[in-house]
Design an enzyme around this catalytic site. Structure first.
Site, mmCIF file in Angstrom:
data_model
loop_
_atom_site.group_PDB
_atom_site.id
_atom_site.type_symbol
_atom_site.label_atom_id
_atom_site.label_comp_id
_atom_site.label_asym_id
_atom_site.label_seq_id
_atom_site.Cartn_x
_atom_site.Cartn_y
_atom_site.Cartn_z
ATOM 1 N N GLU A 161 0.815 -1.221 0.000
ATOM 2 C CA GLU A 161 0.000 0.000 0.000
ATOM 3 C C GLU A 161 0.851 1.274 0.000
ATOM 4 O O GLU A 161 0.879 2.022 0.988
ATOM 5 C CB GLU A 161 -0.965 0.016 1.183
ATOM 6 C CG GLU A 161 -2.023 -1.064 1.097
ATOM 7 C CD GLU A 161 -3.124 -0.921 2.154
ATOM 8 O OE1 GLU A 161 -2.898 -0.238 3.174
ATOM 9 O OE2 GLU A 161 -4.213 -1.485 1.960
ATOM 10 N N CYS A 175 13.840 15.222 -0.979
ATOM 11 C CA CYS A 175 12.721 15.486 -1.901
ATOM 12 C C CYS A 175 12.919 16.823 -2.605
ATOM 13 O O CYS A 175 12.628 16.940 -3.800
ATOM 14 C CB CYS A 175 11.387 15.452 -1.152
ATOM 15 S SG CYS A 175 10.972 13.782 -0.628
ATOM 16 N N GLU A 331 -6.285 -8.026 -0.187
ATOM 17 C CA GLU A 331 -6.738 -8.079 1.206
ATOM 18 C C GLU A 331 -8.250 -7.875 1.206
ATOM 19 O O GLU A 331 -8.735 -6.820 0.788
ATOM 20 C CB GLU A 331 -6.082 -6.976 2.032
ATOM 21 C CG GLU A 331 -4.576 -7.101 2.119
ATOM 22 C CD GLU A 331 -3.941 -6.010 2.990
ATOM 23 O OE1 GLU A 331 -4.690 -5.273 3.684
ATOM 24 O OE2 GLU A 331 -2.712 -5.883 2.944
ATOM 25 N N GLU A 379 -2.636 -4.283 15.651
ATOM 26 C CA GLU A 379 -3.935 -4.651 15.061
ATOM 27 C C GLU A 379 -4.625 -5.780 15.820
ATOM 28 O O GLU A 379 -5.250 -6.661 15.230
ATOM 29 C CB GLU A 379 -3.732 -5.002 13.578
ATOM 30 C CG GLU A 379 -3.289 -3.785 12.787
ATOM 31 C CD GLU A 379 -3.067 -4.041 11.301
ATOM 32 O OE1 GLU A 379 -2.936 -5.203 10.894
ATOM 33 O OE2 GLU A 379 -3.019 -3.049 10.553
ATOM 34 N N TYR A 381 -7.251 -5.778 17.509
ATOM 35 C CA TYR A 381 -8.721 -5.778 17.425
ATOM 36 C C TYR A 381 -9.229 -5.943 15.993
ATOM 37 O O TYR A 381 -10.343 -5.567 15.666
ATOM 38 C CB TYR A 381 -9.279 -4.526 18.103
ATOM 39 C CG TYR A 381 -9.095 -4.628 19.598
ATOM 40 C CD1 TYR A 381 -10.032 -5.287 20.386
ATOM 41 C CD2 TYR A 381 -7.943 -4.150 20.206
ATOM 42 C CE1 TYR A 381 -9.826 -5.446 21.746
ATOM 43 C CE2 TYR A 381 -7.720 -4.301 21.560
ATOM 44 C CZ TYR A 381 -8.669 -4.954 22.328
ATOM 45 O OH TYR A 381 -8.468 -5.132 23.671
ATOM 46 N N HIS A 382 -8.383 -6.505 15.135
ATOM 47 C CA HIS A 382 -8.761 -6.801 13.744
ATOM 48 C C HIS A 382 -9.017 -8.294 13.667
ATOM 49 O O HIS A 382 -8.171 -9.092 14.057
ATOM 50 C CB HIS A 382 -7.584 -6.426 12.834
ATOM 51 C CG HIS A 382 -7.911 -6.358 11.378
ATOM 52 N ND1 HIS A 382 -8.271 -7.468 10.639
ATOM 53 C CD2 HIS A 382 -7.919 -5.311 10.517
ATOM 54 C CE1 HIS A 382 -8.478 -7.084 9.368
ATOM 55 N NE2 HIS A 382 -8.279 -5.787 9.280
HETATM 56 C C1 GAL Z 1 -4.410 -2.603 5.194
HETATM 57 C C2 GAL Z 1 -2.930 -2.971 5.303
HETATM 58 C C3 GAL Z 1 -2.744 -4.196 6.175
HETATM 59 C C4 GAL Z 1 -3.530 -4.077 7.445
HETATM 60 C C5 GAL Z 1 -4.993 -3.875 7.088
HETATM 61 C C6 GAL Z 1 -5.905 -3.818 8.293
HETATM 62 O O1 GAL Z 1 -4.561 -1.280 4.802
HETATM 63 O O2 GAL Z 1 -2.393 -3.239 4.042
HETATM 64 O O3 GAL Z 1 -1.384 -4.342 6.461
HETATM 65 O O4 GAL Z 1 -3.047 -3.017 8.197
HETATM 66 O O5 GAL Z 1 -5.105 -2.659 6.392
HETATM 67 O O6 GAL Z 1 -7.240 -3.678 7.893
#
Ligand code: GAL
Length: 688
Positions: A161, A175, A331, A379, A381-382
């Site tokens: 990303e 830059c 993802e 992360e 809580y993901h």
């Molecule tokens: C995306 C990212 C992942 C993770 C995910 C969580 O934007 O590429 O590494 O952070 O979000 O939702």
């Protein structure tokens, strides 16, 4: 061999079958080694075919400078191969480790106000640091060489990303110097730059490229021409950085595919440009998170349960075309997520619905993020397809369900969608409109979405393409707000119309030169084709001023921006009603050669967008529904199969005969779908 062919051959040869695939993102480094085998066995049971890994693992690959360790990942890759699956690896450059940042502090990013971005999260590096480019080349070469002969590894994702967390544009000394060099190459001599930008305004004359700086913090607005070039430069440099990685990977194994995972609503990086160096584009889909980018007052319960249908569809159509199609979801949201303002549980079956949505738009692989909920780090809580204790979570059942259905539908054998309508998305126009000196924000992407959604509302498939696309493949082309316009683009659009195409262009088209100065009149080089110019305009922050137009005998509302047109060869088909502009032309139409061009000089509400777009489709002979689809319902066709998606909180009724339906029913329940054999325009859908 074209990119499409290569991608298709990689997919089919890799997994030994031709059906659409499910994948997953896995972080073996987060778990003890004795868990890997049971995790990988459960992935295979779920129907998963691709496992993506490694994007943040630099400190495990190289714990100390020059001491590499990839044996652990080789063991994981072998287990994946033993279970009949394939591995997709990622370069780990989104997270330079602590020792590297300590050794080379100049690789850190600097914000516009001079604040340095420290190590401790991710994406803290500057794309213009030569040191970081060398370090990138070193680690990517080392990893690529170690896996080049491994038959389980089929391709790579570069970095992760680019630009997330506002990290695309940096303002450090590296830059500034690189921007000066980029301008020197573009303009040759500094007087050409002064002329192109117009630097007599506020004493902004440059005497040398050496004095160029990144546009840092200033008392008020920066010169718009400097900003536009800075935005071009930052996007170009990320494209070059990506190319560096892609070249190293292809050098190690030319059979590998190379992709990158793009994002939702991310317009700082030109995806078409980066896409030209990829075998296919991927993107990351988190619908309940994206829907929370709307103002809170506009978010509905359905947004929080399933997301916004139109937003997701638009990005599928964009990234399918970013690298010549098909595309992957690298993802896919697996359940509830940690990063939006609130954490909602997706609707029952949402994770299956999202996978179908991608596939209907031409996706080859839907890869869920992540396999297992993580107990450490940022992360926690993901959710994942599995809970932290390894038990299946809601997403696991949905992923297995989708994998079974894709096998039954044999969607991987179906050709890509083949729309006869294109919509031009122009990153440069977006950048030029980022800073508007008057009125409310004229958000290019939202304006574009208004027109795009009107097309989809009539069941019309859309390719989202750059300004230099080959328009001859289409019957109708829509070009919302092509703000920065040169003769070349105008000539190509004129040729499309003369040869029989139906063209729609909208407010703010052709206002600016490539140098971001005003053309003497809008729509600039397109004025001859349109047969009208813009006499005057006004912006609208609220409903205080009159915003009504009459079109085809009906009255409609517009918002944000309105123009008074001065027709020359064009016919007036819409007029302002009420107020100081009463009776002035707002919409024009003109037949030219074998085709026609419509100019819509306002930001239309939904009903006006529908009315105008329908006429433009009819002029191009494009089949479409007789009446618009209900809100939050869309239809997508792929090679003889058509999906009806209901992202609404209530069921809708179709008129489909039972014999045509292959998944679902004639009634499409809330947050659900129906698939039938037939065309997108063979259907009516009504609210129950
Ligand atoms: C995306 C990212 C992942 C993770 C995910 C969580 O934007 O590429 O590494 O952070 O979000 O939702």
């Amino acid at each position: 061999m074209g990119m499409n062919e290569k991608t298709e051959s990689v997919n089919t040869a890799a997994c030994g079958k031709t059906s659409m695939s499910i994948g997953v993102c896995y972080f073996p480094e987060h778990w003890p080694e004795d868990r890997w085998e049971s995790d990988i066995e459960a992935m295979a049971d779920c129907g998963i075919e691709y496992v993506r890994m490694g994007e943040f693992a630099w400190s495990r690959f190289e714990p100390e400078p020059g001491q590499y360790d990839t044996a652990w990942l080789e063991r994981v890759v072998d287990l994946i191969g033993d279970h009949g699956m394939k591995a997709v690896l990622c370069t780990p450059t989104a997270t330079p480790p602590k020792w590297l940042v300590d050794r080379y502090p100049e690789i850190r990013q600097t914000e516009r106000d001079g604040t340095v971005r420290e190590w401790g999260s991710r994406r803290h590096y500057c794309f213009n640091s030569e040191t970081y480019r060398q370090e990138t080349e070193r680690i990517v070469t080392e990893l690529a060489d170690r896996f080049a002969q491994n038959p389980t590894v089929v391709g790579w994702q570069t970095d992760n990303e680019y630009g997330v967390h506002g990290t695309l544009r940096c303002y450090c000394d590296n830059c500034s110097a690189a921007f000066g060099e980029w301008l020197r190459e573009k303009y040759g001599d500094v007087e050409t730059l002064n002329e192109t930008w117009g630097t007599d305004f506020w004493s902004q004359h440059h005497t040398s490229f050496d004095e160029i700086e990144a546009p840092g913090h200033t008392p008020t607005d920066h010169h718009p021409s400097r900003l536009l070039d800075y935005y071009r430069f930052t996007s170009d440099r990320v494209r070059d950085y990506n190319r560096l990685q892609a070249d190293v990977l292809r050098e190690a194994n030319e059979e590998w595919f190379v992709t990158h995972n793009f994002m939702f609503d991310f317009t700082e990086l030109d995806a078409f440009d980066v896409g030209s160096d990829l075998d296919f584009a991927s993107w990351d889909v988190y619908p309940t998170g994206f829907a929370q980018s709307k103002p809170e007052s506009e978010q509905t319960a359905a947004d929080l349960r399933i997301g916004d249908l139109a937003q997701t569809a638009l990005h599928h159509d964009l990234y399918r075309n970013a690298a010549d199609g098909p595309f992957w979801i690298m993802e896919q949201q697996p359940g509830s997520i940690n990063w939006p303002p609130t954490t909602s549980q997706p609707a029952e079956g949402a994770m299956r619905l999202w996978a179908h949505h991608a596939v209907a738009h031409g996706c080859d692989v839907v890869s869920y993020f992540r396999w297992r909920r993580c107990q450490q780090g940022q992360e926690q809580y993901h959710s994942g397809l599995r809970r932290a204790d390894g038990a299946p979570d809601r997403g696991y059942h949905d992923a297995a369900w989708a994998a079974d259905e894709f096998e039954e539908l044999a969607v991987g054998e179906r050709a890509q969608p083949d729309p006869s309508v294109a919509a031009v998305f122009d990153y440069e126009s977006h950048w030029a409109l980022e800073k508007v000196d008057m009125g409310p924000t004229f958000d290019y992407a939202s304006h574009f979405a208004t027109v795009y959604e009107a097309l989809r509302g009539r069941s019309v498939g859309v390719d989202i393409v750059p300004r230099d696309a080959d328009f001859r493949a289409y019957d109708a082309v829509v070009v919302p707000a092509l703000h920065v316009l040169d003769d070349e683009a105008a000539d190509r659009l004129a040729a499309f119309v003369r040869d029989g195409g139906s063209l729609l262009t909208t407010a703010r088209t052709g206002e600016k030169t490539p140098g971001n100065q005003l053309h003497p009149t809008a729509p600039g080089p397109l004025a001859d084709l349109v047969g009208a110019t813009v006499d005057n305009h006004e912006s609208h922050a609220t409903d205080t001023l009159e915003t009504t137009v009459e079109y085809d005998g009906d009255t409609f509302e517009y918002h944000t921006w309105g123009e008074w047109l001065s027709p020359d060869a064009a016919a007036v088909v819409g007029k302002h009603r009420g107020g100081v502009g009463d009776g002035r032309p707002a919409i024009t139409h003109r037949s030219v050669g074998d085709g026609s061009v419509t100019y819509l000089g306002v930001w239309p509400d939904e009903a006006l967008a529908d009315a105008v777009v329908t006429d433009v489709l009819a002029a191009g002979g494009v089949e479409h529904l007789d009446s618009p689809l209900p809100d939050r319902v869309q239809v997508a066709e792929r090679d003889g199969l058509t999906w009806v998606f209901n992202y609404g909180a209530h069921a809708v009724e179709t008129d489909l005969p039972a014999g045509d339906i292959v998944v679902g029913d004639a009634t499409v329940p809330a947050y659900d779908l129906t698939v039938f054999e037939g065309a997108a325009t063979d259907i009516t859908v009504e609210e129950s």
